[in-house]
Design a protein around this motif. Structure first.
Motif, PDB file in Angstrom:
ATOM      1  N   TRP A  16       0.757  -1.269  -0.055  1.00 59.98           N
ATOM      2  CA  TRP A  16       0.084   0.158   0.098  1.00 59.98           C
ATOM      3  C   TRP A  16       0.878   1.221  -0.096  1.00 59.98           C
ATOM      4  CZ3 TRP A  16      -2.040  -3.056   4.223  1.00 59.98           C
ATOM      5  CH2 TRP A  16      -1.148  -3.014   5.551  1.00 59.98           C
ATOM      6  N   LEU A  42     -11.182   4.801   9.288  1.00 58.05           N
ATOM      7  CA  LEU A  42     -12.231   5.058   8.375  1.00 58.05           C
ATOM      8  C   LEU A  42     -13.208   6.051   8.493  1.00 58.05           C
ATOM      9  CD1 LEU A  42     -12.538   1.410   6.818  1.00 58.05           C
ATOM     10  CD2 LEU A  42     -11.837   3.556   5.381  1.00 58.05           C
ATOM     11  N   GLY A  76     -15.114  -5.063   6.016  1.00 57.08           N
ATOM     12  CA  GLY A  76     -13.945  -5.714   5.487  1.00 57.08           C
ATOM     13  C   GLY A  76     -13.284  -6.882   6.444  1.00 57.08           C
ATOM     14  N   ASN A 130      -8.802  -6.742   3.273  1.00 51.25           N
ATOM     15  CA  ASN A 130      -9.811  -6.951   2.328  1.00 51.25           C
ATOM     16  C   ASN A 130     -10.888  -5.991   2.589  1.00 51.25           C
ATOM     17  OD1 ASN A 130      -8.667  -9.172   0.730  1.00 51.25           O
ATOM     18  ND2 ASN A 130      -9.213 -10.331   2.078  1.00 51.25           N
ATOM     19  N   ALA A 131     -11.564  -5.180   1.684  1.00 53.72           N
ATOM     20  CA  ALA A 131     -12.267  -4.176   1.841  1.00 53.72           C
ATOM     21  C   ALA A 131     -13.573  -4.527   0.860  1.00 53.72           C
ATOM     22  CB  ALA A 131     -11.714  -2.883   2.180  1.00 53.72           C
ATOM     23  N   ASP A 188     -11.820  -4.687  -2.957  1.00 51.90           N
ATOM     24  CA  ASP A 188     -10.115  -4.634  -3.102  1.00 51.90           C
ATOM     25  C   ASP A 188      -9.456  -5.250  -1.901  1.00 51.90           C
ATOM     26  OD1 ASP A 188      -7.795  -4.232  -4.626  1.00 51.90           O
ATOM     27  OD2 ASP A 188      -8.528  -2.206  -5.106  1.00 51.90           O
ATOM     28  N   ILE A 217      -8.330   3.165   1.027  1.00 47.41           N
ATOM     29  CA  ILE A 217      -9.692   2.310   1.086  1.00 47.41           C
ATOM     30  C   ILE A 217     -10.839   3.353   1.052  1.00 47.41           C
ATOM     31  CG2 ILE A 217     -11.664   1.113   2.583  1.00 47.41           C
ATOM     32  CD1 ILE A 217      -9.281  -0.133   3.799  1.00 47.41           C
ATOM     33  N   GLN A 244     -10.693   4.631  -2.740  1.00 49.01           N
ATOM     34  CA  GLN A 244     -11.139   3.932  -3.784  1.00 49.01           C
ATOM     35  C   GLN A 244     -12.585   3.484  -3.622  1.00 49.01           C
ATOM     36  OE1 GLN A 244      -8.939   0.465  -5.047  1.00 49.01           O
ATOM     37  NE2 GLN A 244      -7.036   1.502  -4.734  1.00 49.01           N
ATOM     38  N   ALA A 245     -13.111   3.067  -2.339  1.00 49.87           N
ATOM     39  CA  ALA A 245     -14.575   2.944  -2.270  1.00 49.87           C
ATOM     40  C   ALA A 245     -15.444   4.217  -2.448  1.00 49.87           C
ATOM     41  CB  ALA A 245     -14.651   2.561  -0.612  1.00 49.87           C
TER      42      ALA A 245
END
Length: 280
Positions: free
Chosen positions: A138, A191, A221, A233-234, A248, A270, A273-274
């Protein structure tokens, strides 16, 4: 011959072989054998035999004295199989049009055919950080800064009508093993921190307000440690359709087990992209 639109026995068996050939299922012998047993018994028309006792004795190595009321091994393995299948269809099997599902409360699989992903392209399908053996570690992104910048662009023009903004609920990230617990414990809060504070998106938690409407999206995730690296993983689900709109996976560098500093960086990636999956 199978009814139009439903997968044939051959398609199901070919798909079963493809699932069992993946790295995750090759390493999970009991889970792989569980899946193959229930699929083959169902295709043979013997669904009446797919019971906890038969699975325990035929697949899981229990002897004839097995008592499903006293030993939960079949329920535990079934739960693990459901999670593995879910991960498969979010990652390696995301392009598959044949699906094998194990409904909760049953050990009898269901076979379905779904539309090709080509008919519903997902913007992140070719992202270089997508789950694969060759994913790069990452990136060192500033979580809150990146997320806030993106969300400003997602808000778009409300036309001055005060229309509702999308709501997102961030669920706890589940540690798959004990070593992933430290990373998972902070990801939910990071998050939320990354997503809050922008007028074009609301972070909510409907579990604390039973009468409130459900969120538009749920971000969830899992975290585990594999071969000396943290794997996160999310996935993002649209609650109205129960459809996953984004998923992803992210790996740390080999041998590096990051904790608090990388929680914020991973949360930023995350969030970036989310949120792209719910852009206007």
């Amino acid at each position: 011959m199978a009814p139009a639109g439903e997968p044939t026995d051959k398609e199901i068996l070919d798909h079963l072989d493809a699932i069992c050939a993946t790295e995750e299922f090759r390493r999970a012998t009991r889970c792989r054998n569980f899946l193959r047993y229930v699929v083959e018994e169902t295709l043979a028309g013997r669904t009446d035999r797919i019971k906890a006792y038969a699975i325990a004795v035929s697949v899981l190595g229990r002897d004839e004295s097995f008592d499903p009321q006293a030993d939960p091994v079949v329920r535990i393995e079934a739960g693990q199989l459901r999670r593995r299948l879910e991960r498969y269809y979010l990652t390696d099997g995301s392009d598959c049009t044949v699906r094998i599902e194990l409904p909760k409360g049953s050990y009898v699989p269901v076979f379905t055919r779904v539309a090709s992903p080509a008919a519903h392209p997902v913007e992140t399908a070719t992202d270089p950080r997508r789950w694969s053996a060759g994913r790069r570690p990452w990136a060192a992104l500033g979580g809150a800064v990146v997320a806030m910048s993106l969300l400003v662009t997602l808000g778009g023009d409300t036309g001055g009508m005060g229309s509702p903004v999308p709501t997102v609920q961030v669920d706890a990230f589940v540690p798959i093993d004990d070593r992933g617990g430290a990373m998972a414990s902070g990801l939910q809060d990071e998050l939320k921190r990354a997503l809050m504070g922008n007028p074009h998106l609301l972070v909510v938690d409907s579990r604390h307000a039973p009468d409130a409407p459900p969120p538009d999206f749920i971000l969830e995730g899992s975290v585990r440690v594999v071969d000396g690296r943290v794997r996160v993983n999310a996935r993002m689900m649209e609650t109205r359709t129960a459809r996953y709109v984004w998923a992803d996976g992210f790996d740390s560098a080999p041998g590096d087990l990051p904790l608090f500093d990388d929680q914020a960086r991973v949360a930023g990636i995350i969030a970036e992209q989310a949120c792209g999956s719910i852009g206007h």
